[in-house]
Design an enzyme around this catalytic site. Structure first.
Site, PDB file in Angstrom:
ATOM      1  N   GLY A   1       1.974  -6.083   7.274  1.00  0.00           N
ATOM      2  CA  GLY A   1       1.049  -6.701   6.323  1.00  0.00           C
ATOM      3  C   GLY A   1      -0.228  -7.101   7.027  1.00  0.00           C
TER       4      GLY A   1
ATOM      5  CD  GLU B   1       7.519  -0.872  11.870  1.00  0.00           C
ATOM      6  OE1 GLU B   1       6.732  -0.106  11.283  1.00  0.00           O
ATOM      7  OE2 GLU B   1       8.122  -1.797  11.297  1.00  0.00           O
TER       8      GLU B   1
ATOM      9  CG  ASN C   1      -0.332  -0.019   2.507  1.00  0.00           C
ATOM     10  OD1 ASN C   1       0.719  -0.625   2.682  1.00  0.00           O
ATOM     11  ND2 ASN C   1      -0.916   0.658   3.465  1.00  0.00           N
TER      12      ASN C   1
ATOM     13  CD  GLU D   1       3.999  -1.971  13.630  1.00  0.00           C
ATOM     14  OE1 GLU D   1       2.835  -1.546  13.741  1.00  0.00           O
ATOM     15  OE2 GLU D   1       4.826  -1.921  14.557  1.00  0.00           O
TER      16      GLU D   1
ATOM     17  CB  THR E   1      -4.435  -9.642  11.144  1.00  0.00           C
ATOM     18  OG1 THR E   1      -4.343  -8.248  11.476  1.00  0.00           O
ATOM     19  CG2 THR E   1      -4.578 -10.441  12.429  1.00  0.00           C
ATOM     20  CB  ALA E   2      -4.459 -13.980   7.843  1.00  0.00           C
ATOM     21  CB  THR E   3       0.514 -12.444   6.349  1.00  0.00           C
ATOM     22  OG1 THR E   3      -0.481 -12.310   5.348  1.00  0.00           O
ATOM     23  CG2 THR E   3       1.796 -12.953   5.737  1.00  0.00           C
TER      24      THR E   3
END
Ligand code: NDP
Length: 480
Positions: A226, A461, A150, A248, A228-230
């Site tokens: 990226g 971060e 993004n 994140e 949440t599932a990843t």
């Protein structure tokens, strides 16, 4: 068609597989470049190069490392037009946005951490009459950085800059959907003489090249941004290997608007916080809660402003909404609009794909969409859509809006609009998220902690948080 290459050990090279993936221009829906389909062997080569470079890079003085990173920053700035055009072409975002936000921010990420590291310090704890503890912070070694599509170069440099500044060597992977500016960065790295192996950029699929980074035993820390599932998959894979992880992840951010806000400022900012980058910023507010006494006023003014936003080809300076990043993503967003209607929502603006004239007639455009009439706990208001879609919901009390705002699994960012200072503090303190903007949105000071709670991530971060993540603390005690 241009073939991008991996950047390993200071050189450009094809993937071991010699296979390439098509890179699509979302504004036209056609391929415009090919990117390496890298895998385990490419990551292994990059990691070997990074290990070999580590003693030299970590052994350099802070000033030397800082100077090289400043050159990287300047190298991007010198090729601004090229980077801006590449980011827009790859991602579909308006050229104007890439010029105002993405590329300048990549430049400042590098210069910020190039200088931040000169001021970084570690702790000491004196025990009266007993002795002193002092903490050293050394670089970890080889670290992995994986970023999404993004804000491609913006988020890529947000990771590699602190990693490199603190003395690590990096194996990094941009999203395979938006690899172009990371490739240009590798050209700049060669131009400015970044020592070989210090930064290695591997292109390819997340499930192959990304997974190989996460699994490589010599990559000791992974910084990931990226979905949440990843993130959950990465945590499951890297956790048992005791890797340091910064995750994140996704968001479903609430905007909380009280009747006593500065209406015009709130309205203009809420248009941006809803639809900037086609709503594909993790910090965009997608659930807008409005105090009932101004609900209709807000709704009418917001719909009117949003309906006037120009959806168009990204290089047109009038364009406010470019293309979303891919066909798959467009279909996902459209399926959520359908779901919202099935759940009883009413479309107030947008709600459909937009067909532009040739040569953009196969591009991935969606009209900015506003929906009302949904319950706060329906799927549309719970799941991350990550596109130009927002919902409106009225509220009657602070207690009620806090309950609704906090009712998702996510907790990344929020905005609160009010001119009542006490309420601003009270509500900001009770919202479950890592970041709250009061009477503003996306004001970023790179020194502040950045990240989310709940399913929006683990770790922070930014500023010293990032330098702490990329260093390993050791406490040494000396008896008095
Ligand atoms: P993904 O999780 O699909 O991908 C992110 C990165 O991870 C990409 O480089 C991807 O590669 C890679 N990847 C995918 N699968 C794996 C795997 N198994 N192992 C290692 N790496 C993998 O996210 P998106 O790119 O779709 O980005 C959108 C998401 O990012 C949204 O949920 C958004 O909220 C979140 N985001 C969060 C931010 C934050 O700061 N909290 C900021 C920006 C976005 P590839 O693309 O090549 O498959």
């Amino acid at each position: 068609m241009k073939k991008l290459q991996n950047y390993i050990n200071g050189k450009f090279q094809p993937p071991v597989s010699d296979e390439y993936i098509e890179n699509i221009d979302p504004s036209r829906g056609v391929p415009f470049s090919l990117i390496p389909d890298s895998g385990i062997e490419d990551v292994a080569q990059a990691t070997e190069a990074a290990k070999a470079a580590f003693p030299v890079w970590s052994g350099m003085s802070l000033n030397e490392r800082s100077e090289i990173l400043m050159k990287l920053s300047k190298g991007i700035e010198d090729r601004m037009d090229e980077f801006v055009a590449a980011e827009s072409l790859d991602n579909g975002k308006p050229v104007s946005l890439a010029r105002q936000v993405d590329i300048p921010r990549a430049v400042s990420n590098l210069s910020f951490f190039a200088t931040a590291v000169l001021h970084f310090a570690s702790e000491s704890h004196y025990m009266e009459g007993v002795g002193i503890n002092y903490t050293t912070r050394k670089p970890i070694g080889v670290v992995g950085c994986i970023s999404p599509w993004n804000l491609p170069l913006y988020l890529f440099t947000w990771k590699i800059a602190p990693a490199l500044a603190s003395g690590n060597c990096v194996v990094a992977k941009p999203s395979e959907i938006t690899p172009y500016t990371a490739y240009l960065l590798s050209e700049v790295a060669v131009e400015v003489g970044l020592p070989a192996g210090v930064l290695n950029i591997i292109h390819g699929l997340g499930s192959k090249a990304g997974d190989a980074i996460v699994r490589h035993p010599d990559i000791k820390a992974v910084s990931f941004t990226g979905g949440t599932a990843t993130g959950a998959y990465i945590a499951k894979t890297a956790g048992p290997m005791f890797k340091k992880l910064s995750l994140e992840l996704g968001g479903k951010n609430p905007n909380v608007i009280f009747a006593d806000c500065d209406f015009e400022d709130m309205l203009a900012t809420t248009v941006r916080s809803s639809f900037a980058n086609q709503g594909q910023i993790c910090l965009c507010g997608s659930r807008i809660f409005i105090e009932r006494s101004i609900y209709d006023q807000f709704k009418n003014a917001f719909v009117e402003k949003v309906s006037r936003m120009k959806v168009g080809n990204p290089s047109d300076i009038e364009t406010r909404q470019g293309a979303v990043v891919s066909k798959d993503h467009m279909e996902k967003v459209l399926s959520y609009i359908k779901l919202a209607q099935e759940e009883g929502g009413t479309i107030l603006a947008g709600g459909h794909q937009v067909k532009l004239d040739e040569p953009y007639d196969n591009g991935f455009y969606i009209a900015p969409t506003i929906i009302e009439g949904l319950s706060y706990d329906c799927r549309t208001n719970q799941e991350e859509i990550f596109g130009p879609v927002v919902t409106l919901c009225p509220f009657d009390s602070e207690q009620e809006v806090l309950k609704m705002a906090n009712a998702t699994q996510y907790g990344l960012a929020a905005t609160v609009w009010t001119s009542n200072l006490k309420r601003a503090h009270r509500v900001a303190n009770q919202i479950h998220s890592g970041i709250v903007w009061v009477n503003s949105w996306l004001v970023r000071d790179l020194r502040t902690p950045f990240g989310g709670v709940k399913a929006s991530g683990v770790g922070r971060e930014g500023g010293w948080e990032a330098l702490k993540f990329f260093t390993e603390p050791k406490n040494i005690f000396i008896k008095e």
